[in-house]
Enzyme design. Sequence first.
Site, PDB file in Angstrom:
ATOM      1  N   GLU A   1    -103.351 -79.376  62.301  1.00 29.11           N
ATOM      2  CA  GLU A   1    -102.779 -78.059  62.014  1.00 29.11           C
ATOM      3  C   GLU A   1    -103.833 -76.980  62.149  1.00 29.11           C
ATOM      4  OE1 GLU A   1    -101.321 -74.522  59.817  1.00 29.11           O
ATOM      5  OE2 GLU A   1    -103.164 -75.657  59.490  1.00 29.11           O
TER       6      GLU A   1
ATOM      7  N   HIS B   1    -100.683 -80.900  56.071  1.00 35.79           N
ATOM      8  CA  HIS B   1    -101.732 -81.387  56.962  1.00 35.79           C
ATOM      9  C   HIS B   1    -102.939 -81.861  56.157  1.00 35.79           C
ATOM     10  CE1 HIS B   1    -104.245 -77.652  56.643  1.00 35.79           C
ATOM     11  NE2 HIS B   1    -103.071 -77.054  56.526  1.00 35.79           N
TER      12      HIS B   1
ATOM     13  N   ASP C   1    -106.363 -75.416  50.950  1.00 34.99           N
ATOM     14  CA  ASP C   1    -105.693 -75.471  52.253  1.00 34.99           C
ATOM     15  C   ASP C   1    -105.947 -76.807  52.935  1.00 34.99           C
ATOM     16  OD1 ASP C   1    -104.381 -74.779  54.552  1.00 34.99           O
ATOM     17  OD2 ASP C   1    -105.912 -73.407  55.282  1.00 34.99           O
TER      18      ASP C   1
ATOM     19  N   ASP D   1    -105.942 -82.359  57.758  1.00 35.13           N
ATOM     20  CA  ASP D   1    -107.157 -81.850  58.388  1.00 35.13           C
ATOM     21  C   ASP D   1    -107.585 -80.542  57.735  1.00 35.13           C
ATOM     22  OD1 ASP D   1    -104.799 -80.751  59.622  1.00 35.13           O
ATOM     23  OD2 ASP D   1    -106.060 -79.872  61.180  1.00 35.13           O
TER      24      ASP D   1
ATOM     25  N   GLU E   1     -98.397 -75.086  52.199  1.00 31.48           N
ATOM     26  CA  GLU E   1     -99.476 -74.143  52.499  1.00 31.48           C
ATOM     27  C   GLU E   1     -99.739 -73.234  51.295  1.00 31.48           C
ATOM     28  OE1 GLU E   1    -101.467 -73.928  54.942  1.00 31.48           O
ATOM     29  OE2 GLU E   1    -100.534 -74.977  56.638  1.00 31.48           O
TER      30      GLU E   1
END
Length: 378
Positions: free
Chosen positions: A135, A68, A101, A70, A164
Amino acid sequence: MSDSPVLALLKDLISRRSITPEDAGCQQLLISRLEKLGFECEVMVFEDTTNLWARRGMEKPLFCFAGHTDVVPTGPEKNWTYPPFEPTVSDGLLFGRGAADMKSGIAAFMIALEQFIAKHQDHNGSIALLITSDEEGPFINGTTRVIDTLEARNEKIDYCIVGEPSSTEHVGDTIKNGRRGSLTADLTINGIQGHVAYPHLVENPIHSCVGALTELSQIQWDEGNEYFPPTSFQITNFNSGTGASNVVPGEAQIQCNFRYSTELTAEQIVNRVVSILEKHALKYQIEWTYNGSPFITRPGSLTNAVSEAILSVTGLTTELSTSGGTSDARFIAPTGAQVVEVGPGNKTIHKVNECVKIADLEELVHIYRITLEKLLAC
């Protein structure tokens, strides 16, 4: 001294203010590089969310990197040592929102792909990227919608690495091969409001619910299994009262969360909770939010390839773990794909001064590339 390819790309991604559900051009940056590698890039926009499905090849098996673009909000930027969207290197660390992250995972995916395809133009199978900008937010228009689209056209992922931040002390020391399910209950207990001096005229919802909540908190829901710890129940919010010391409130609002193993289903939890509320003769309303079902990728070709890659790069024997919160892997695993989460350290995720070790970036690139070689090299 110039930045390495992965560091340069990560800096570019961090500098884009992609607070969920904004992508802020991150996916277009990836598309410009993926198309040069022969990927067919499909942008899927659902409501406020931009998603990217990029694929190279049509043969099986299909290997996918998922992630992701975002990031979570920064909080007060004055609390940051360096501006959160101005990537800054200091003492071997790269600071910035999304550094761990999970823009580092995406940058490492990209460089690993470029290195792998340069050596293996005619690799076996196919390679894909599934990237979303939803996410960290409601997660309703992101990976889950892309997977629905792929399933509708029978496009099946065989292997998937989600980038992740899975590591604890050193990159690769832990990978996630499953996650617990998450189920949230929003419970309202109804009573009768009134003056504390006239207890025969009131019904205190706080008093009423104590017995049921105590019972729920003391249940051993299951014993877990070889992959999961026992299911846990936690009260996360309790709100009641009018603010006055002489008024019995008319209702109590309780929020609680279950993190559950594959030994239980959400339906079993719901039925047991309702039976306890009914046993205690409570007047209540309850709303359930299903945040994701538990899943497990048992040791096999994907976990073996990743573990061997980590050992060759870092010298570490990795630990398979199902600890931690939920991720978008929960939407991919039910399709039958083998899914693991492999990424950088997670100590600073969502925090002020989020950062990643620069040395970990290079190791992560090598881990991803070697995994590809083990699964898809001719």
